[in-house]
Design an enzyme around this catalytic site. Structure first.
Site, PDB file in Angstrom:
ATOM      1  N   TYR A   1      15.439  48.735 -21.856  1.00 34.92           N
ATOM      2  CA  TYR A   1      15.565  49.921 -22.711  1.00 34.92           C
ATOM      3  C   TYR A   1      14.677  49.907 -23.949  1.00 34.92           C
ATOM      4  O   TYR A   1      14.678  50.881 -24.720  1.00 34.92           O
ATOM      5  CB  TYR A   1      17.034  50.092 -23.122  1.00 34.92           C
ATOM      6  CG  TYR A   1      17.951  50.307 -21.939  1.00 34.92           C
ATOM      7  CD1 TYR A   1      17.800  51.416 -21.116  1.00 34.92           C
ATOM      8  CD2 TYR A   1      18.961  49.386 -21.621  1.00 34.92           C
ATOM      9  CE1 TYR A   1      18.623  51.625 -20.016  1.00 34.92           C
ATOM     10  CE2 TYR A   1      19.792  49.585 -20.521  1.00 34.92           C
ATOM     11  CZ  TYR A   1      19.627  50.702 -19.732  1.00 34.92           C
ATOM     12  OH  TYR A   1      20.435  50.902 -18.639  1.00 34.92           O
TER      13      TYR A   1
ATOM     14  N   ARG B   1      20.595  46.149 -26.747  1.00 37.18           N
ATOM     15  CA  ARG B   1      21.030  46.150 -25.358  1.00 37.18           C
ATOM     16  C   ARG B   1      19.834  46.013 -24.409  1.00 37.18           C
ATOM     17  O   ARG B   1      18.940  46.856 -24.409  1.00 37.18           O
ATOM     18  CB  ARG B   1      21.713  47.494 -25.119  1.00 37.18           C
ATOM     19  CG  ARG B   1      22.043  47.810 -23.716  1.00 37.18           C
ATOM     20  CD  ARG B   1      22.422  49.280 -23.583  1.00 37.18           C
ATOM     21  NE  ARG B   1      22.895  49.521 -22.245  1.00 37.18           N
ATOM     22  CZ  ARG B   1      22.938  50.706 -21.669  1.00 37.18           C
ATOM     23  NH1 ARG B   1      22.554  51.771 -22.334  1.00 37.18           N
ATOM     24  NH2 ARG B   1      23.383  50.830 -20.449  1.00 37.18           N
TER      25      ARG B   1
ATOM     26  N   ASN C   1      20.962  62.424 -22.482  1.00 35.19           N
ATOM     27  CA  ASN C   1      20.966  61.116 -21.831  1.00 35.19           C
ATOM     28  C   ASN C   1      22.439  60.714 -21.733  1.00 35.19           C
ATOM     29  O   ASN C   1      23.016  60.205 -22.700  1.00 35.19           O
ATOM     30  CB  ASN C   1      20.172  60.079 -22.620  1.00 35.19           C
ATOM     31  CG  ASN C   1      20.100  58.756 -21.856  1.00 35.19           C
ATOM     32  OD1 ASN C   1      20.767  58.579 -20.837  1.00 35.19           O
ATOM     33  ND2 ASN C   1      19.283  57.825 -22.347  1.00 35.19           N
TER      34      ASN C   1
ATOM     35  N   ARG D   1      15.858  51.154  -9.932  1.00 42.75           N
ATOM     36  CA  ARG D   1      16.947  50.217 -10.261  1.00 42.75           C
ATOM     37  C   ARG D   1      18.012  50.215  -9.149  1.00 42.75           C
ATOM     38  O   ARG D   1      17.717  50.556  -8.017  1.00 42.75           O
ATOM     39  CB  ARG D   1      17.514  50.588 -11.640  1.00 42.75           C
ATOM     40  CG  ARG D   1      16.426  50.517 -12.738  1.00 42.75           C
ATOM     41  CD  ARG D   1      16.983  50.860 -14.093  1.00 42.75           C
ATOM     42  NE  ARG D   1      17.990  49.892 -14.516  1.00 42.75           N
ATOM     43  CZ  ARG D   1      18.849  50.103 -15.522  1.00 42.75           C
ATOM     44  NH1 ARG D   1      18.814  51.251 -16.189  1.00 42.75           N
ATOM     45  NH2 ARG D   1      19.725  49.191 -15.849  1.00 42.75           N
TER      46      ARG D   1
ATOM     47  N   PRO E   1      27.426  56.822 -23.383  1.00 43.94           N
ATOM     48  CA  PRO E   1      27.905  55.462 -23.651  1.00 43.94           C
ATOM     49  C   PRO E   1      26.808  54.401 -23.706  1.00 43.94           C
ATOM     50  O   PRO E   1      25.857  54.449 -22.922  1.00 43.94           O
ATOM     51  CB  PRO E   1      28.865  55.181 -22.481  1.00 43.94           C
ATOM     52  CG  PRO E   1      28.519  56.181 -21.440  1.00 43.94           C
ATOM     53  CD  PRO E   1      28.009  57.384 -22.162  1.00 43.94           C
ATOM     54  N   ASN E   2      26.987  53.513 -24.643  1.00 39.64           N
ATOM     55  CA  ASN E   2      26.141  52.328 -24.845  1.00 39.64           C
ATOM     56  C   ASN E   2      24.768  52.631 -25.443  1.00 39.64           C
ATOM     57  O   ASN E   2      24.002  51.713 -25.729  1.00 39.64           O
ATOM     58  CB  ASN E   2      25.986  51.530 -23.539  1.00 39.64           C
ATOM     59  CG  ASN E   2      27.320  51.015 -23.046  1.00 39.64           C
ATOM     60  OD1 ASN E   2      28.017  50.326 -23.793  1.00 39.64           O
ATOM     61  ND2 ASN E   2      27.705  51.350 -21.832  1.00 39.64           N
TER      62      ASN E   2
ATOM     63  N   GLU F   1      17.853  66.553 -18.389  1.00 40.11           N
ATOM     64  CA  GLU F   1      18.424  65.210 -18.219  1.00 40.11           C
ATOM     65  C   GLU F   1      17.321  64.190 -18.491  1.00 40.11           C
ATOM     66  O   GLU F   1      16.228  64.312 -17.952  1.00 40.11           O
ATOM     67  CB  GLU F   1      18.930  65.054 -16.778  1.00 40.11           C
ATOM     68  CG  GLU F   1      19.410  63.649 -16.449  1.00 40.11           C
ATOM     69  CD  GLU F   1      19.806  63.492 -14.981  1.00 40.11           C
ATOM     70  OE1 GLU F   1      20.079  64.505 -14.302  1.00 40.11           O
ATOM     71  OE2 GLU F   1      19.803  62.342 -14.514  1.00 40.11           O
TER      72      GLU F   1
ATOM     73  N   HIS G   1      16.312  59.844 -19.150  1.00 41.28           N
ATOM     74  CA  HIS G   1      16.646  58.415 -19.128  1.00 41.28           C
ATOM     75  C   HIS G   1      15.463  57.630 -19.656  1.00 41.28           C
ATOM     76  O   HIS G   1      14.313  57.984 -19.384  1.00 41.28           O
ATOM     77  CB  HIS G   1      16.957  57.946 -17.699  1.00 41.28           C
ATOM     78  CG  HIS G   1      18.060  58.733 -17.077  1.00 41.28           C
ATOM     79  ND1 HIS G   1      19.380  58.522 -17.397  1.00 41.28           N
ATOM     80  CD2 HIS G   1      18.038  59.768 -16.207  1.00 41.28           C
ATOM     81  CE1 HIS G   1      20.124  59.385 -16.731  1.00 41.28           C
ATOM     82  NE2 HIS G   1      19.339  60.163 -16.003  1.00 41.28           N
TER      83      HIS G   1
ATOM     84  N   ALA H   1      25.625  55.997 -18.312  1.00 40.23           N
ATOM     85  CA  ALA H   1      26.294  55.738 -17.031  1.00 40.23           C
ATOM     86  C   ALA H   1      27.074  56.949 -16.519  1.00 40.23           C
ATOM     87  O   ALA H   1      27.299  57.076 -15.306  1.00 40.23           O
ATOM     88  CB  ALA H   1      27.226  54.536 -17.186  1.00 40.23           C
TER      89      ALA H   1
HETATM   90  C1  DQA Z   1      20.155  55.247 -18.791  1.00 41.61           C
HETATM   91  C2  DQA Z   1      20.235  54.836 -17.325  1.00 41.61           C
HETATM   92  C3  DQA Z   1      21.679  54.727 -16.870  1.00 41.61           C
HETATM   93  O1  DQA Z   1      21.730  54.324 -15.505  1.00 41.61           O
HETATM   94  C4  DQA Z   1      22.399  53.692 -17.694  1.00 41.61           C
HETATM   95  O2  DQA Z   1      23.761  53.635 -17.322  1.00 41.61           O
HETATM   96  C5  DQA Z   1      22.255  53.923 -19.153  1.00 41.61           C
HETATM   97  C6  DQA Z   1      20.950  54.312 -19.684  1.00 41.61           C
HETATM   98  C7  DQA Z   1      18.699  55.240 -19.322  1.00 41.61           C
HETATM   99  O3  DQA Z   1      18.457  55.848 -20.353  1.00 41.61           O
HETATM  100  O4  DQA Z   1      17.833  54.611 -18.715  1.00 41.61           O
HETATM  101  O5  DQA Z   1      23.189  53.712 -19.931  1.00 41.61           O
HETATM  102  O6  DQA Z   1      20.660  56.565 -18.928  1.00 41.61           O
END
Ligand code: DQA
Length: 144
Positions: free
Chosen positions: A22, A17, A73, A106, A9-10, A97, A99, A76
């Site tokens: 990011y 964003r 990735n 954070r 998501p996102n 995994e 990020h 959340a």
């Molecule tokens: C994320 C880190 C997550 O905590 C966050 O919710 C994201 C992006 C990252 O790529 O840094 O959506 O996965």
């Protein structure tokens, strides 16, 4: 070798964003960079993104027999999803995994990952470079 990059998501909002966290590259920009690097090593890469947990679960299940590894990735969902964890464990596909941000620098709620224990490793904090580093990690893992 075929590697499936899954984005949660996102992550379709990258570039827009919170760029201070990011970065300014879009997901399409990152995909292009990764594909360029992958083609130099003869690795086939497919990128997908969904805002929906069940879709990510479906894609992980469907990757069985189709892909040699997954780079994930989960956004959340990393911090909430038992379903995604079970899908990774259930298929047994080697999964990295990743990020963009350093989740450990954070908020506390980002320090817990439901996915890390069932992944072969975690890469975080290197911005878009986390995506490329994951390709090296997979290539090295597969050589063993
Ligand atoms: C994320 C880190 C997550 O905590 C966050 O919710 C994201 C992006 C990252 O790529 O840094 O959506 O996965």
């Amino acid at each position: 070798m075929k590697v499936l990059y899954l984005n949660g998501p996102n992550l379709n909002m990258l570039g827009v964003r919170e760029p201070s966290i990011y970065g300014t590259l879009s997901l399409a920009d990152i995909e292009q960079k990764v594909k360029k690097k992958a083609s130099q090593s003869g690795i086939e890469v497919e990128f997908r993104q969904s805002n929906h947990e069940g879709v990510l679960v479906d894609w992980i299940q469907q990757a069985l027999g189709q892909f040699d590894a997954i780079v994930l990735n989960a956004g959340a969902y990393t911090h909430t999803s038992v379903a995604i964890r079970d899908a990774i464990k259930g298929t047994g596909i080697p999964t990295v995994e990743i990020h963009l941000s350093n989740v450990f620098s954070r908020e506390d709620f980002r320090h817990k990952s439901y996915l890390s224990p069932v992944c072969i490793g975690v890469i975080c904090g290197f911005g878009a470079e986390s995506y490329s580093l994951a390709l090296d990690a997979i290539a090295n893992f597969k050589k063993k």
